[in-house]
Design an enzyme around this catalytic site. Structure first.
Site, mmCIF file in Angstrom:
data_model
loop_
_atom_site.group_PDB
_atom_site.id
_atom_site.type_symbol
_atom_site.label_atom_id
_atom_site.label_comp_id
_atom_site.label_asym_id
_atom_site.label_seq_id
_atom_site.Cartn_x
_atom_site.Cartn_y
_atom_site.Cartn_z
ATOM 1 N N HIS A 148 34.094 44.881 33.629
ATOM 2 C CA HIS A 148 32.930 45.197 34.488
ATOM 3 C C HIS A 148 33.635 45.896 35.790
ATOM 4 O O HIS A 148 34.650 45.187 36.492
ATOM 5 C CB HIS A 148 32.163 44.951 34.438
ATOM 6 C CG HIS A 148 31.132 45.961 34.781
ATOM 7 N ND1 HIS A 148 30.647 45.921 35.588
ATOM 8 C CD2 HIS A 148 30.257 46.339 33.534
ATOM 9 C CE1 HIS A 148 29.543 46.779 36.406
ATOM 10 N NE2 HIS A 148 29.108 47.577 34.750
ATOM 11 N N ASP B 277 28.930 46.799 26.788
ATOM 12 C CA ASP B 277 28.681 47.418 25.667
ATOM 13 C C ASP B 277 29.228 46.863 24.242
ATOM 14 O O ASP B 277 29.702 47.436 22.971
ATOM 15 C CB ASP B 277 30.479 48.584 26.308
ATOM 16 C CG ASP B 277 29.046 49.930 27.032
ATOM 17 O OD1 ASP B 277 28.877 49.921 26.377
ATOM 18 O OD2 ASP B 277 30.315 49.499 28.261
#
Length: 467
Positions: A344, A403
């Site tokens: 991320h 996700d």
């Protein structure tokens, strides 16, 4: 049909035969490649913050927002120091919002919308009135379903959502009015209507492209956004309490993520021009559609499907490791070298949304007898991080992002894959609208950063002198 065939098509009634033109598609492609690619060394030469990122990996500060805050690291002497991830909505820790309501049985998403829009948690009466207000606007304008959704179906529901939001401009008596009371009304209407648009867009896609039966269910009052979505996307209207509470949780976790994520930043940029709410929010939808943003959850799903096709036993850690090694070496899946669902831009040690969803996925998998599927995702997380550290060095700090487990949760809820990113948009409407209101009320200056042009000056050549 290839690109050349498409480029050289002649439309009915068109006199010019494009196939006879000397200006070929390949020539245009060559010109585009020659004159539109910025040499990478120019970014260093002009000290450009590529992707608006500093050299230490942090984001360039471009604004201030009170909507939410994303914490993923500490800066010590200008260097990033990994830290446990935290997400705050209006200063309240996401973990507190979720944990303190875990056993209450109440829906959290509408409460979260109120918090993001108005800056504080609603009292019981405010929440009841707010829920009633949203219920009053869930129905689409007269003729909208037939004319906008059913008569012009789309294979991509995000595309349908973006167009539909723009068309809602025509159903607003004061679409360009920037007074705060009008902004609030526009935002509440959008937050209420987007779940209906997404659900009906899915039904239209299912009917006209997948040749399935068409079901258009009117939204229900008094049940909240999560239950309405499940009610409208399923042919039999049926869902369980666990399914409704899980989807409600997923909407809360996706409701906002600071002002620097691509779609929220797009809202700030477009809103700063003084344009209308529908143009600003539709821009955010276009951003979220991208595979590097909201569309990443579909990449995780596709990667896992590819893994299933190339691994004999999904319970075998050695086979999973061998597959992921090929992915990292660009020998498997899409050749990008990326393990989707890991890493991320801000979070280092942990993504709080992924932590929460992972536990919810474990509970769902246990209830549905699909723990082997959950273990597959967990193994991809653990083995993937291990392999990435082996390749890039033991000092690499990387974690699973939201996700990875959001797709698994949707899969366990039997939600169709084409709804994964649209559901993200349903949730993020809360944050986008909050950022829209904040930008219009707080900053009247248009956002206008600078670009540098590295090309040398040249003189204009008359057409008759050009070869």
């Amino acid at each position: 049909m290839g690109f050349a065939d498409i480029f050289n098509q002649v439309l009915p009634g068109q006199n010019t035969d494009l196939k006879q033109l000397k200006l070929t598609n390949q020539h245009l492609v060559d010109l585009a490649n020659q004159n539109n690619v910025i040499a990478p060394e120019n970014f260093k030469r002009f000290d450009i913050k590529h992707g608006l990122r500093n050299n230490n990996g942090t984001g360039v500060l471009v604004g201030i927002t009170g909507i939410s805050d994303v914490h993923g690291y500490q800066l010590i002497d200008g260097e990033k120091s990994p830290d446990e991830g935290r997400l705050y909505y209006r200063g309240i820790d996401l973990y507190d919002i979720v944990s303190k309501n875990a056993s209450s049985g109440t829906r959290l998403f509408e409460e979260t919308i109120f918090l993001l829009l108005f800056g504080q948690l609603p009292n019981p009466q405010e929440l009841e009135d707010f829920n009633n207000m949203i219920d009053a606007y869930r129905q689409l304008p007269q003729g909208f379903t037939e004319n906008m959704i059913l008569k012009i179906p789309s294979q991509d529901i995000m595309n349908k959502l973006q167009r539909s939001i723009l068309v809602l401009y025509s159903h607003d008596e004061h679409p360009d009015e920037l007074a705060v009371e009008n902004l609030i009304l526009q935002c509440i209407k959008l937050i209420a209507r987007v779940p209906t648009i997404v659900s009906y867009g899915y039904q239209a896609k299912r009917h006209y492209f997948d040749r399935k039966s068409l079901f258009i269910h009117a939204p229900k009052e008094g049940v909240g956004t999560a239950e309405n979505i499940l009610h409208m996307i399923r042919s039999d209207n049926q869902y369980t309490e666990t399914e409704a509470s899980t989807l409600d949780l997923a909407l809360v976790l996706h409701a906002d993520h600071g002002g620097g994520n691509n779609s929220a930043f797009a809202v700030h940029v477009v809103s700063s021009s003084g344009t209308d709410t529908y143009s600003a929010i539709s821009t955010a939808v276009g951003s979220l559609k991208g595979p590097k943003h909201g569309g990443a959850n579909n990449r995780v799903r596709d990667m896992m499907l590819d893994l299933n096709q190339n691994v004999t036993d999904i319970g075998n850690a050695d086979e999973i490791r061998a597959y992921l090694e090929k992915v990292i070496n660009k020998e498997a899946y899409d050749g990008s070298g990326l393990i989707y669902g890991l890493g991320h831009a801000v979070y280092t040690k942990s993504d709080p949304r992924a932590v929460i969803l992972k536990e919810k996925a474990r509970q769902l998998a246990t209830e549905k007898g699909k723990l082997k599927l959950f273990s597959l995702y967990e193994n991809v997380e653990l083995i993937g991080i291990e392999l990435l550290r082996k390749k890039k060095g033991p000092g690499l700090t990387i974690c699973a992002n939201v996700d990875l487990y959001s797709g698994l949760v949707y899969q366990l809820l039997d939600i169709p894959e084409e709804l994964y990113t649209p559901l993200f948009a349903v949730a993020r409407m809360a944050g986008w609208c909050a950022h829209r209101i904040e930008q219009v009320m707080s900053d009247t200056k248009i956002i206008r950063p600078a670009y540098v042009c590295p090309h040398q000056r040249q003189k204009y050549t008359p057409l008759s002198d050009r070869k």
